[in-house]
Design a protein around this motif. Structure first.
Motif, PDB file in Angstrom:
ATOM      1  N   PRO A  26      31.143 -36.424  46.874  1.00 25.42           N
ATOM      2  CA  PRO A  26      30.148 -37.493  46.984  1.00 25.42           C
ATOM      3  C   PRO A  26      28.755 -36.941  47.254  1.00 25.42           C
ATOM      4  O   PRO A  26      28.586 -36.009  48.041  1.00 25.42           O
ATOM      5  CB  PRO A  26      30.658 -38.333  48.165  1.00 25.42           C
ATOM      6  CG  PRO A  26      31.489 -37.389  48.971  1.00 25.42           C
ATOM      7  CD  PRO A  26      32.095 -36.421  47.991  1.00 25.42           C
ATOM      8  N   THR A  27      27.791 -37.510  46.589  1.00 29.33           N
ATOM      9  CA  THR A  27      26.395 -37.105  46.750  1.00 29.33           C
ATOM     10  C   THR A  27      25.560 -38.311  47.123  1.00 29.33           C
ATOM     11  O   THR A  27      25.694 -39.389  46.533  1.00 29.33           O
ATOM     12  CB  THR A  27      25.847 -36.490  45.451  1.00 29.33           C
ATOM     13  OG1 THR A  27      26.595 -35.317  45.130  1.00 29.33           O
ATOM     14  CG2 THR A  27      24.384 -36.117  45.599  1.00 29.33           C
ATOM     15  N   LEU A  28      24.705 -38.130  48.113  1.00 32.28           N
ATOM     16  CA  LEU A  28      23.805 -39.185  48.564  1.00 32.28           C
ATOM     17  C   LEU A  28      22.372 -38.709  48.336  1.00 32.28           C
ATOM     18  O   LEU A  28      21.957 -37.688  48.889  1.00 32.28           O
ATOM     19  CB  LEU A  28      24.040 -39.469  50.048  1.00 32.28           C
ATOM     20  CG  LEU A  28      23.627 -40.846  50.590  1.00 32.28           C
ATOM     21  CD1 LEU A  28      24.434 -41.952  49.918  1.00 32.28           C
ATOM     22  CD2 LEU A  28      23.804 -40.892  52.097  1.00 32.28           C
ATOM     23  N   ILE A  29      21.620 -39.431  47.505  1.00 25.86           N
ATOM     24  CA  ILE A  29      20.238 -39.081  47.199  1.00 25.86           C
ATOM     25  C   ILE A  29      19.321 -40.083  47.897  1.00 25.86           C
ATOM     26  O   ILE A  29      19.386 -41.282  47.626  1.00 25.86           O
ATOM     27  CB  ILE A  29      19.977 -39.074  45.680  1.00 25.86           C
ATOM     28  CG1 ILE A  29      20.967 -38.140  44.974  1.00 25.86           C
ATOM     29  CG2 ILE A  29      18.541 -38.654  45.384  1.00 25.86           C
ATOM     30  CD1 ILE A  29      20.863 -38.164  43.467  1.00 25.86           C
ATOM     31  N   VAL A  30      18.501 -39.593  48.805  1.00 25.88           N
ATOM     32  CA  VAL A  30      17.647 -40.442  49.628  1.00 25.88           C
ATOM     33  C   VAL A  30      16.209 -40.309  49.137  1.00 25.88           C
ATOM     34  O   VAL A  30      15.676 -39.192  49.035  1.00 25.88           O
ATOM     35  CB  VAL A  30      17.751 -40.017  51.111  1.00 25.88           C
ATOM     36  CG1 VAL A  30      16.936 -40.960  51.993  1.00 25.88           C
ATOM     37  CG2 VAL A  30      19.214 -39.974  51.557  1.00 25.88           C
ATOM     38  N   VAL A  31      15.582 -41.443  48.832  1.00 32.99           N
ATOM     39  CA  VAL A  31      14.252 -41.407  48.221  1.00 32.99           C
ATOM     40  C   VAL A  31      13.285 -42.296  48.993  1.00 32.99           C
ATOM     41  O   VAL A  31      13.535 -43.487  49.194  1.00 32.99           O
ATOM     42  CB  VAL A  31      14.293 -41.860  46.746  1.00 32.99           C
ATOM     43  CG1 VAL A  31      12.982 -41.492  46.050  1.00 32.99           C
ATOM     44  CG2 VAL A  31      15.466 -41.249  46.016  1.00 32.99           C
ATOM     45  N   GLY A  67      25.441 -41.666  44.659  1.00 32.42           N
ATOM     46  CA  GLY A  67      24.960 -42.862  45.336  1.00 32.42           C
ATOM     47  C   GLY A  67      23.641 -42.523  45.993  1.00 32.42           C
ATOM     48  O   GLY A  67      23.081 -41.443  45.761  1.00 32.42           O
ATOM     49  N   GLY A  68      23.123 -43.412  46.803  1.00 28.32           N
ATOM     50  CA  GLY A  68      21.853 -43.082  47.423  1.00 28.32           C
ATOM     51  C   GLY A  68      21.332 -44.145  48.361  1.00 28.32           C
ATOM     52  O   GLY A  68      21.926 -45.221  48.525  1.00 28.32           O
ATOM     53  N   ILE A  69      20.218 -43.820  48.968  1.00 25.20           N
ATOM     54  CA  ILE A  69      19.453 -44.744  49.810  1.00 25.20           C
ATOM     55  C   ILE A  69      18.020 -44.714  49.305  1.00 25.20           C
ATOM     56  O   ILE A  69      17.402 -43.652  49.223  1.00 25.20           O
ATOM     57  CB  ILE A  69      19.492 -44.334  51.290  1.00 25.20           C
ATOM     58  CG1 ILE A  69      20.927 -44.398  51.829  1.00 25.20           C
ATOM     59  CG2 ILE A  69      18.575 -45.222  52.119  1.00 25.20           C
ATOM     60  CD1 ILE A  69      21.053 -43.921  53.275  1.00 25.20           C
ATOM     61  N   VAL A  70      17.506 -45.870  48.939  1.00 25.00           N
ATOM     62  CA  VAL A  70      16.116 -45.998  48.504  1.00 25.00           C
ATOM     63  C   VAL A  70      15.417 -46.899  49.510  1.00 25.00           C
ATOM     64  O   VAL A  70      15.876 -48.018  49.776  1.00 25.00           O
ATOM     65  CB  VAL A  70      16.023 -46.605  47.092  1.00 25.00           C
ATOM     66  CG1 VAL A  70      14.562 -46.731  46.673  1.00 25.00           C
ATOM     67  CG2 VAL A  70      16.803 -45.756  46.085  1.00 25.00           C
ATOM     68  N   PHE A  71      14.328 -46.414  50.093  1.00 25.70           N
ATOM     69  CA  PHE A  71      13.673 -47.214  51.124  1.00 25.70           C
ATOM     70  C   PHE A  71      12.171 -47.258  50.913  1.00 25.70           C
ATOM     71  O   PHE A  71      11.551 -46.288  50.495  1.00 25.70           O
ATOM     72  CB  PHE A  71      14.007 -46.687  52.527  1.00 25.70           C
ATOM     73  CG  PHE A  71      13.502 -45.302  52.834  1.00 25.70           C
ATOM     74  CD1 PHE A  71      12.396 -45.105  53.646  1.00 25.70           C
ATOM     75  CD2 PHE A  71      14.133 -44.181  52.310  1.00 25.70           C
ATOM     76  CE1 PHE A  71      11.932 -43.833  53.950  1.00 25.70           C
ATOM     77  CE2 PHE A  71      13.686 -42.895  52.610  1.00 25.70           C
ATOM     78  CZ  PHE A  71      12.579 -42.722  53.428  1.00 25.70           C
TER      79      PHE A  71
END
Length: 328
Positions: free
Chosen positions: A108-113, A151-155
């Motif tokens: 699993p990969t989490l890309i935070v932007v 997947g990721g978190i975009v904020f």
């Protein structure tokens, strides 16, 4: 709608209407991000890196890669690595035995932007928000192509969208849609609000990626403190963490002899960079933040990708990954 973050996540938000003839240096849309897929082919986030890559062991801690699954316990063969011998079983049975592991099929990969208003700045080529969005999209395409879950978190300043890692084109599209929609909310007339703190975002990362994830964070890391450092240390202890530090050359080499008007959308202030005391204070602020992030690389073994808003995103990602040549 109250749950704007959910609308960003599902792609049902009505983004701020872009001006006619959208300038990709200022704002990106979903089609723009999708066109980057072909450019991501040779970039790699696997443990084996080119010699010139900043992710190579000569420059920073090696990526641990996918985890291992135990497959079987069997008799030792002459070609086996002696380090795989299970000495307890060997002592109990009287004959050498080895443990056999296979690499997990995906990770699993989490890309935070970061798409806060602090990222909506650029002095030469791109807005920092555009550079972060493009580099994150390149990473997402390549990781998906490697067979890993994305997947990721975009904020932004007000909203945070979470996309759980999944091995599907749908999850990839959901992430890119959230990224494009968050970017579209950045404009000169955006309301002034207290931005979501980085610590809240990193706490979400720690919850979504408890261990054995690849975590990439693309941000200018505006406003960090001791808690930020502890969160970074904790995440890196159990995961492969890569920081994409997005900068603009203006903040690194602040020109002197100018009067600059800055605004938060409501109030304005004039800064005289010709004043040596003012110029030195601003330069120390920018260099101090950069030094702090680079210190995390030394102390925690966290690779840092120094990304600049004044350089083409594909070109610098390929260069940082040790890939010679030009774009294709």
């Amino acid at each position: 709608m109250k749950d704007q973050a959910a609308r960003i996540r599902t792609g049902t938000i009505e983004p701020h209407p872009p001006p006619s003839g959208l300038d990709p240096r200022i704002s990106v849309d979903l089609d723009h991000l999708r066109r980057l897929e072909a450019q991501a082919k040779r970039i790699s986030f696997l443990p084996r890196q080119p010699s010139g890559s900043v992710l190579n062991g000569r420059h920073a801690s090696r990526l641990r890669g996918r985890g291992l699954n135990f497959e079987e316990l069997r008799d030792y063969l002459p070609s086996d690595d002696i380090r795989s011998i299970d000495w307890k079983v060997t002592a109990r049975t009287g004959t050498p035995h080895v443990r056999v592991y296979t690499e997990e099929r995906d990770r699993p990969t989490l890309i935070v932007v970061d798409q806060r208003m602090s990222m909506f700045f650029g002095s030469q080529l791109n807005m920092k928000s555009v550079t972060a969005a493009e580099c994150a999209a390149l990473a997402a395409f390549r990781i998906f192509d490697q067979g890993d879950r994305v997947g990721g978190i975009v904020f932004g300043d007000r909203d945070l969208a979470e996309i759980r890692p999944a091995r599907s084109r749908h999850a990839l599209t959901a992430f890119l849609t959230a990224l494009a929609d968050a970017n579209s909310l950045l404009h000169a007339d955006a309301p002034t609000v207290d931005p979501i703190p980085m610590n809240r975002v990193l706490a979400s990362v720690a919850r979504m990626a408890p261990r054995n994830h690849l975590v990439l964070v693309f941000s200018d890391f505006d406003i960090v403190d001791d808690l930020t450092e502890r969160l970074i240390a904790g995440i890196s202890r159990h995961n492969d963490l890569i920081l994409g530090l997005v900068n603009d050359p203006f903040s690194q080499e602040l020109p002197g002899g100018h009067r600059i008007v800055v605004s938060d959308g409501t109030l304005q202030a004039e800064i005289d960079t010709g004043d040596q005391k003012t110029h030195r204070a601003l330069s120390d602020l920018a260099s101090g933040r950069l030094a702090q992030i680079l210190d995390w690389q030394r102390r925690f073994g966290v690779p840092v990708l120094p990304l600049s808003a004044d350089e083409d995103s594909v070109t610098q990602m390929r260069r940082l990954m040790g890939l010679a040549g030009t774009r294709r």
